[in-house]
Structures are given as C-alpha cells and as structure tokens.
Write a protein that holds these residues in place. Sequence first.
Motif, mmCIF file in Angstrom:
data_model
loop_
_atom_site.group_PDB
_atom_site.id
_atom_site.type_symbol
_atom_site.label_atom_id
_atom_site.label_comp_id
_atom_site.label_asym_id
_atom_site.label_seq_id
_atom_site.Cartn_x
_atom_site.Cartn_y
_atom_site.Cartn_z
ATOM 1 N N LEU A 42 -6.903 -1.838 7.278
ATOM 2 C CA LEU A 42 -5.701 -2.598 7.603
ATOM 3 C C LEU A 42 -6.032 -4.052 7.924
ATOM 4 O O LEU A 42 -5.283 -4.966 7.556
ATOM 5 N N VAL B 172 0.870 -1.175 0.000
ATOM 6 C CA VAL B 172 0.000 0.000 0.000
ATOM 7 C C VAL B 172 0.902 1.218 0.000
ATOM 8 O O VAL B 172 1.602 1.484 0.978
ATOM 9 N N GLU C 201 3.970 5.441 3.527
ATOM 10 C CA GLU C 201 3.162 6.631 3.754
ATOM 11 C C GLU C 201 4.072 7.844 3.896
ATOM 12 O O GLU C 201 5.299 7.718 3.978
ATOM 13 N N LEU D 109 3.839 -0.901 3.903
ATOM 14 C CA LEU D 109 2.999 0.300 3.949
ATOM 15 C C LEU D 109 3.891 1.518 3.810
ATOM 16 O O LEU D 109 4.678 1.843 4.705
ATOM 17 N N LEU E 204 -3.392 5.284 2.322
ATOM 18 C CA LEU E 204 -4.136 5.336 3.575
ATOM 19 C C LEU E 204 -4.630 6.744 3.896
ATOM 20 O O LEU E 204 -5.768 6.928 4.337
ATOM 21 N N LEU F 272 -0.987 -0.618 13.108
ATOM 22 C CA LEU F 272 -0.593 -1.887 12.492
ATOM 23 C C LEU F 272 -0.666 -3.031 13.501
ATOM 24 O O LEU F 272 -1.166 -4.119 13.181
#
Length: 222
Positions: free
Chosen positions: A130, A114, A147, A145, A118, A191
């Motif tokens: 998630l 990803v 970000e 992830l 988010l 997470l």
Amino acid sequence: MSTLLEQALALYAGLPAAERFHVHARASSAPLLAVAERVSGGIVADIGCGHGLLSALLALAEPSRTVHGVDPDPRKVTWAREALSGLQQVKLAEGTVEDVLAPALPRACDTAVVCDVLYLLPEAKWPAFLRTVHGLLKPGGRFLLKEVEGDGSWKHRKALAQEWVMVSLLRRTKASGGMVLKPRAEMMALLRDAGFTVREVVDLGRGYTTPHVLYIAEASAP
C-alpha cells in the motif's frame, strides 16, 4: 450490458475460447464499470491488471488517458497485449508494482486502481504494498481499492471457495498469499497507516454473489 463493456469485450474476440471465457466471467462477476466510472485524471495505474479488461474500460472511456497496467502473470499479460494492441494509450508490463511502476512513475499518477489483488499477497506484505501504491500518486491523487469484504457472510465463504478453485485447483490466478479477506474497519486502518485518507467506502455487492466493497482514498503529501 453497457455499450462501454460491450466495446471492451469485443477486443477479446480473437483470443482462444478459454481466455475469452475467463474475461467474460470477470466482466459478469465483478463491478468493474462501477470502479471505472470513479477513476479521474489522465495518468492511471492498473495494478494487477490481469487480462486487461479494466485497463480497456478506462482507455475506451477516456481516449486521452494513459493507462499503465502491470501484472506478475506472464500468460495473462501476453493475452492482454494481444487483445489491447489497438489501444496505444494502454501500456502493459509483466511484473510487480514494486519492480515496474514504482521506479518509472514516482508521484506521477492521478489515480491508482487495485481490483481483487491484495488478498492474493501474503498479509505481511500488505502495508509495504500500500505504501508503494501511495508513492505512485500525485499529492491528492485518488486510490481505488476494490476488495472482497471479509464479513463472515455466505458470500464471503463462497468467494474464498471460488478463489481456492481458481488459484489452487485450476491455477488460473497467480497468488503468493493465503487468500485473506478483511473486514472494512481493518482495511480502513491499513489505508490510513499507509498515508491515505479514506474518503468513501462503497458497497458494490448488490446483484452479485460476492461482497464487493470499494475504498476510495486520497494520497496525502509526502
């Protein structure tokens, strides 16, 4: 520029100039190669694939790999399908991970990725999102992830301004949330609450004007 990235960008040569510009801008502004090199396994989910650049990198890096890309923006998926039509191992679909991948690939993926997705969702939906990603992964599967870190820096503020332009002004990015950027401690807690074990947090912002951060996590057994 790496040979792999050159090969991936060449796939977009036939697209209109505006779409090519968007893909090249993505390539220069995000550490996609650093993410791609940490992907493992033969079945990979690219959630929020956009124009499919990361999917292309993953497929070109390992031709035996199957990449399942999904994105809610029909325009981007259309262009991705045209650009990546020669990569038969890349499967692209319009929709969300909840509606498309979750029913089709329960506990089937070696890695889920990803990248810069988010923050585009309403914050209240992050935990469920998630958990859905967790449900795609085999026990012990890897979750990457990537970000933008909400660290209060000028890079953080610049990233928010840039995304406001892309989402609200130019409408080049589809969003349904408030563009929230979280500090890493909060992201790690999210997470863990979703069933992941965070194995590593990697700063990828060096050389970029955006505070990129990559969370490398592992899915626990259901």
